[in-house]
Design an enzyme around this catalytic site. Structure first.
Site, short mmCIF file in Angstrom:
data_model
loop_
_atom_site.label_atom_id
_atom_site.label_comp_id
_atom_site.label_asym_id
_atom_site.label_seq_id
_atom_site.Cartn_x
_atom_site.Cartn_y
_atom_site.Cartn_z
N ARG A 124 83.02 -13.26 -13.69
CA ARG A 124 83.07 -12.65 -12.36
C ARG A 124 82.80 -11.16 -12.49
NH1 ARG A 124 87.90 -13.21 -7.89
NH2 ARG A 124 89.21 -12.44 -9.60
N ASP A 177 97.22 -9.47 -8.32
CA ASP A 177 96.01 -8.78 -8.70
C ASP A 177 95.60 -7.86 -7.57
OD1 ASP A 177 94.79 -10.37 -6.79
OD2 ASP A 177 93.57 -11.52 -8.21
#
Length: 532
Positions: free
Chosen positions: A163, A447
């Site tokens: 990613r 996150d």
């Protein structure tokens, strides 16, 4: 090409393996072709935001109705290593996580340079080195306590899917003609140049997760990047496969179109639930009660607007032969508290059962201990089938009003919820600024996406004059008082390890992104400028 590139970050001993002439030449090619279009895409985001702020709404695009109505077109067939994706583990690309993820027994590892990572220069380049070493099977790690980690010999490792960072971010340590490079294209180019052939030699290929897309035109930009890179490296077009995270409310209205733009490279869509909630708060932050969510821990996947989003995703993907991937359950197990474990496992099992029964082909976990939990759930539904793409879900019918039914979400806004947002944001930002982007807080894996929810809700509550269910009007003064009180609690919990300077930076950053009148679109933008 090389004379056009300036590396402003330190170049340590092995960095030249990643910052190779081949990689920088590819990056320059991508920059020349796509940099201006990237800025146009970001300008289009700002224009759409302005329309929504003025009272506009979202709908399925009339100009692309023919794409949605066409029953014929399909995405590319599944690539090797991506046929069975029932369990995917996510995490940053540090050396220990790389080993744990590849050894975890998951089908796929999302090697994350984005929300579970912090973009320290060393993190970005050494992360690329770790992926290269993992593919060469030369990677190992010994912890400060002396525990040794290595890849399991002769074991089938999780398929690596990278990613990169989102279109909105720059890489300030690489300048091309004096202009910062795109963080997205930087991460992509360095991985393609260093690891694409290594993946192909192992019978798989370079695979990606694409974050934070807001429109099908942004997907087209990625598709063009794929073709440029494949042509430049002499790799057949269609070798790359990408799964797109549907984690913005605008992208939810363009799922078919996003698949269509990437159809020769597409592996599916993912329900990026946490960024999706952040996107809703951000896009409609000034619109009052109609678009006001309850406190973040009260918003579940059973809320009507979330059900509409996930069911439409499954239906859209399977209609086009693409994989529908479930989202992250943020609960993490505890090695010391059996009671916490029991609760976490039960909640993860419930979450994954709902996804599997809805037709998802797999789902995410954040910790190796949860791989067996997720696998058992999907095994019970899939059996010996590698996926359930054949399950078409024709009974699903989702309207724009269903996707925007924010006000039908049960739950309230309490002092405990406000304090939780403050505490989580402060702890996360302190960790982020010190180089760690995936942080266990209150038995949840936090996150950047979850931190974005926390600070954006506070901004929205202040500016929409929200009164807590059990307390006062939310004002800047109230939040500042609670910041001091929550900071004291954190200091007491952490004891001698409390870093006053780092938490001072976290408070300053939090004040900027949560309490200022001007809303910051991504907290990582000012946070990145605070990094060396």
């Amino acid at each position: 090409m090389r004379e056009r590139v300036e590396i402003t970050g330190p170049v340590e001993e092995r960095y030249v393996e990643i910052l190779s002439p081949r990689a920088l030449e590819l990056l320059v090619r991508l920059h020349d072709a796509l940099a201006d279009r990237r800025f146009e895409a970001l300008a289009a985001r700002r224009h759409r935001q302005a329309e929504l702020t003025r009272g506009g709404t979202l709908d399925f695009l009339p100009e692309t109705a023919i794409i949605r109505a066409d029953p014929i077109w399909q995405v590319a067939p599944p690539a090797p290593g991506l046929v069975d994706r029932r369990v995917e583990i996510t995490g940053p690309t540090d050396r220990k996580m790389t080993l744990n993820a590849l050894n975890s027994g998951a089908n796929v590892w999302l090697a994350d340079f984005e929300d579970a990572n912090t973009p320290l220069w060393s993190n970005m380049i050494e992360g690329q080195l770790n992926l290269k070493d993992a593919l060469d099977r030369t990677i190992d790690f010994t912890s400060p306590e002396g525990k040794a980690y290595a890849l399991r010999p002769d074991a089938e490792l999780a398929t690596m899917v990278v990613r990169p960072r989102g279109w909105h971010l720059d890489e300030k340590h690489i300048l091309i003609d004096g202009r910062r490079s795109s963080a997205s294209l930087t991460d992509f180019a360095l991985y393609m140049a260093g690891c694409a052939q290594r993946q192909l030699d192992k019978g798989k290929g370079p695979y990606f997760y694409l974050p934070k897309l807001e429109s099908h035109r942004e997907a087209r930009l990625w598709n063009d990047a794929f073709n440029i890179a494949q042509d430049h490296l002499g790799i057949p077009r269609g070798t790359i496969r990408a799964t797109v995270l549907i984690e913005t409310i605008t992208a939810a209205f363009e799922m078919d179109e996003i698949l269509y733009e990437l159809r020769h490279h597409c592996a599916g869509l993912n329900a990026g639930r946490w960024d999706y909630l952040f996107s809703i708060i951000k896009k409609f932050r000034n619109r009052g009660r109609e678009f006001e969510l309850p406190e973040r821990n009260a918003v579940t996947m059973t809320a009507p607007f979330m059900r509409a989003y996930t069911e439409l995703l499954v239906q859209t993907c399977h209609k086009r032969g693409a994989f529908a991937m479930g989202g992250m359950a943020a609960f993490i197990p505890s090695r010391r508290d059996a009671a916490v474990n029991e609760i976490a496992f039960a909640m993860v099992r419930e979450d994954k059962t709902r996804e599997a029964e809805d037709g998802f082909d797999g789902s995410w976990v954040a910790h190796p201990d949860l791989v067996p939990v997720c696998r058992a759930v999907f095994d019970s539904v899939l059996g010996t089938s590698p996926n359930q793409v054949g399950r078409q879900r024709p009974e699903v019918s989702v309207t724009p009003a269903d996707l925007l039914a924010i006000d039908k979400t049960p739950g309230g806004i309490t002092e405990a919820g406000l304090r939780n947002n403050i505490s989580v944001a402060l702890q996360y930002l302190a960790s982020w600024l010190s180089g760690s982007g995936a942080v266990a807080i209150f038995n949840l894996m936090e996150d950047a996406a979850t931190a974005e929810i926390s600070r954006s809700q506070i901004w929205q509550w202040i500016h929409n004059e929200v009164i807590l269910d059990d307390g006062p009007l939310v004002t800047r003064d109230v939040v500042e008082r609670m910041i001091d009180e929550e900071l004291m609690k954190i200091r007491e919990l952490t004891g001698e390890s409390f870093d006053a300077a780092r938490y001072g930076q976290a408070v300053a950053l939090f004040t900027e992104v949560a309490l200022m009148d001007a809303y910051t679109m991504f907290l990582t933008l000012p946070a990145y400028e605070r990094m060396p």
